[in-house]
Scaffold this motif. Structure first.
Motif, PDB file in Angstrom:
ATOM      1  N   VAL A   1      43.354  33.125  37.791  1.00 45.14           N
ATOM      2  CA  VAL A   1      44.460  33.990  38.289  1.00 45.14           C
ATOM      3  C   VAL A   1      45.244  32.919  39.213  1.00 45.14           C
ATOM      4  O   VAL A   1      44.688  32.014  39.622  1.00 45.14           O
ATOM      5  CB  VAL A   1      44.211  35.042  38.994  1.00 45.14           C
ATOM      6  CG1 VAL A   1      43.646  36.286  37.932  1.00 45.14           C
ATOM      7  CG2 VAL A   1      43.332  35.168  40.167  1.00 45.14           C
ATOM      8  N   THR A   2      46.459  33.283  39.435  1.00 47.45           N
ATOM      9  CA  THR A   2      47.131  32.451  40.446  1.00 47.45           C
ATOM     10  C   THR A   2      47.839  33.453  41.537  1.00 47.45           C
ATOM     11  O   THR A   2      48.055  34.324  41.304  1.00 47.45           O
ATOM     12  CB  THR A   2      48.354  31.685  39.737  1.00 47.45           C
ATOM     13  OG1 THR A   2      48.081  31.120  38.554  1.00 47.45           O
ATOM     14  CG2 THR A   2      49.319  30.949  40.633  1.00 47.45           C
TER      15      THR A   2
ATOM     16  N   VAL B   1      50.336  38.957  33.344  1.00 49.07           N
ATOM     17  CA  VAL B   1      50.387  40.036  34.182  1.00 49.07           C
ATOM     18  C   VAL B   1      50.958  39.646  35.527  1.00 49.07           C
ATOM     19  O   VAL B   1      50.140  38.789  36.106  1.00 49.07           O
ATOM     20  CB  VAL B   1      49.202  40.816  34.133  1.00 49.07           C
ATOM     21  CG1 VAL B   1      49.493  42.131  35.252  1.00 49.07           C
ATOM     22  CG2 VAL B   1      48.807  41.343  32.701  1.00 49.07           C
ATOM     23  N   THR B   2      52.146  40.081  36.041  1.00 50.51           N
ATOM     24  CA  THR B   2      52.443  39.691  37.624  1.00 50.51           C
ATOM     25  C   THR B   2      52.162  40.925  38.217  1.00 50.51           C
ATOM     26  O   THR B   2      52.519  41.771  38.173  1.00 50.51           O
ATOM     27  CB  THR B   2      53.796  39.080  37.553  1.00 50.51           C
ATOM     28  OG1 THR B   2      54.747  40.150  37.069  1.00 50.51           O
ATOM     29  CG2 THR B   2      54.222  37.798  36.768  1.00 50.51           C
ATOM     30  N   LEU B   3      51.737  40.594  39.709  1.00 51.41           N
ATOM     31  CA  LEU B   3      51.587  41.672  40.647  1.00 51.41           C
ATOM     32  C   LEU B   3      52.713  41.196  41.540  1.00 51.41           C
ATOM     33  O   LEU B   3      53.060  40.244  42.116  1.00 51.41           O
ATOM     34  CB  LEU B   3      50.462  41.489  41.405  1.00 51.41           C
ATOM     35  CG  LEU B   3      49.129  41.904  40.612  1.00 51.41           C
ATOM     36  CD1 LEU B   3      47.912  41.803  41.213  1.00 51.41           C
ATOM     37  CD2 LEU B   3      49.287  43.129  39.967  1.00 51.41           C
TER      38      LEU B   3
ATOM     39  N   MET C   1      49.354  36.515  39.882  1.00 48.45           N
ATOM     40  CA  MET C   1      49.777  36.577  38.272  1.00 48.45           C
ATOM     41  C   MET C   1      48.599  35.823  37.652  1.00 48.45           C
ATOM     42  O   MET C   1      47.607  35.339  38.148  1.00 48.45           O
ATOM     43  CB  MET C   1      50.924  35.948  38.011  1.00 48.45           C
ATOM     44  CG  MET C   1      50.759  34.468  38.128  1.00 48.45           C
ATOM     45  SD  MET C   1      52.516  33.710  37.682  1.00 48.45           S
ATOM     46  CE  MET C   1      53.022  32.923  39.204  1.00 48.45           C
ATOM     47  N   GLY C   2      48.181  36.400  36.432  1.00 46.23           N
ATOM     48  CA  GLY C   2      47.153  36.008  35.561  1.00 46.23           C
ATOM     49  C   GLY C   2      47.379  36.572  33.946  1.00 46.23           C
ATOM     50  O   GLY C   2      47.993  37.507  33.844  1.00 46.23           O
ATOM     51  N   THR C   3      46.583  35.968  33.171  1.00 42.44           N
ATOM     52  CA  THR C   3      46.529  36.178  31.904  1.00 42.44           C
ATOM     53  C   THR C   3      45.287  36.906  31.691  1.00 42.44           C
ATOM     54  O   THR C   3      44.045  36.152  31.859  1.00 42.44           O
ATOM     55  CB  THR C   3      47.007  35.081  31.056  1.00 42.44           C
ATOM     56  OG1 THR C   3      48.011  34.736  31.467  1.00 42.44           O
ATOM     57  CG2 THR C   3      46.936  35.671  29.506  1.00 42.44           C
ATOM     58  N   PRO C   4      45.068  37.996  31.152  1.00 40.28           N
ATOM     59  CA  PRO C   4      43.736  38.647  30.902  1.00 40.28           C
ATOM     60  C   PRO C   4      42.995  37.730  29.693  1.00 40.28           C
ATOM     61  O   PRO C   4      43.690  37.254  28.768  1.00 40.28           O
ATOM     62  CB  PRO C   4      43.862  39.961  29.989  1.00 40.28           C
ATOM     63  CG  PRO C   4      45.653  40.344  30.821  1.00 40.28           C
ATOM     64  CD  PRO C   4      46.145  39.075  30.841  1.00 40.28           C
TER      65      PRO C   4
ATOM     66  N   PHE D   1      40.496  42.162  39.743  1.00 43.17           N
ATOM     67  CA  PHE D   1      41.711  41.505  40.329  1.00 43.17           C
ATOM     68  C   PHE D   1      42.941  42.458  40.419  1.00 43.17           C
ATOM     69  O   PHE D   1      43.416  42.700  41.453  1.00 43.17           O
ATOM     70  CB  PHE D   1      42.114  40.056  39.672  1.00 43.17           C
ATOM     71  CG  PHE D   1      43.367  39.639  39.735  1.00 43.17           C
ATOM     72  CD1 PHE D   1      43.702  39.037  40.843  1.00 43.17           C
ATOM     73  CD2 PHE D   1      44.279  39.979  38.754  1.00 43.17           C
ATOM     74  CE1 PHE D   1      45.157  38.601  40.970  1.00 43.17           C
ATOM     75  CE2 PHE D   1      45.728  39.509  38.907  1.00 43.17           C
ATOM     76  CZ  PHE D   1      46.030  38.572  40.228  1.00 43.17           C
ATOM     77  N   LEU D   2      43.121  43.127  39.128  1.00 46.07           N
ATOM     78  CA  LEU D   2      44.310  44.001  39.166  1.00 46.07           C
ATOM     79  C   LEU D   2      43.965  45.056  40.100  1.00 46.07           C
ATOM     80  O   LEU D   2      44.867  45.576  40.965  1.00 46.07           O
ATOM     81  CB  LEU D   2      44.516  44.456  37.823  1.00 46.07           C
ATOM     82  CG  LEU D   2      45.101  43.449  36.827  1.00 46.07           C
ATOM     83  CD1 LEU D   2      45.069  44.356  35.632  1.00 46.07           C
ATOM     84  CD2 LEU D   2      46.541  43.047  37.144  1.00 46.07           C
TER      85      LEU D   2
END
Length: 120
Positions: A46-47, A27-29, A38-41, A7-8
């Motif tokens: 993810v959102t 983590v925000t893109l 964004m998402g949390t490992p 995803f990242l």
């Protein structure tokens, strides 16, 4: 299935996309200061920013993968369960989210360059 690292990679491959740790665990893109995903490992979710029309379409087509995101779902954001996500569909969703926040000139340059999707 898509991993958080994939995803990242997909998101950070977009022009001027950056990653920033926000709210201590998320983590925000971003493009500049504008968040497009964004998402949390380790969460498996993810959102991603989407239009309300795209959100409705995704939720109707695959409710086991897509749902309205907490807090920001009313604005079109989509919660994606990575275990059920199709890599190409996620790539398209991230590119659309990026387009919605990137400067118009950058979007025109990106589209004129004819980017080819990377393989996961």
């Amino acid at each position: 299935m898509v991993t958080f690292d994939q995803f990242l990679s997909i998101g950070l491959a977009l022009p001027r996309a950056t990653e920033r740790l926000t709210w201590e665990t998320t983590v925000t893109l971003r493009v500049g200061e504008k968040i497009f995903a964004m998402g949390t490992p380790g969460s498996g979710e993810v959102t991603v920013k989407a239009s309300k029309a795209d959100q409705a379409e995704l939720l109707a087509a695959e409710p086991e993968v897509y749902s309205s995101a907490p807090y920001v779902g009313r604005h079109g954001w989509v919660l994606v369960k990575l275990a059920g996500a199709d890599p190409e569909e996620l790539r398209d969703l991230l590119a659309d989210a990026w387009r919605s926040v990137a400067p118009k000139k950058l979007v025109r340059e990106y589209e004129a360059s004819g980017p080819t999707p990377e393989t996961l």
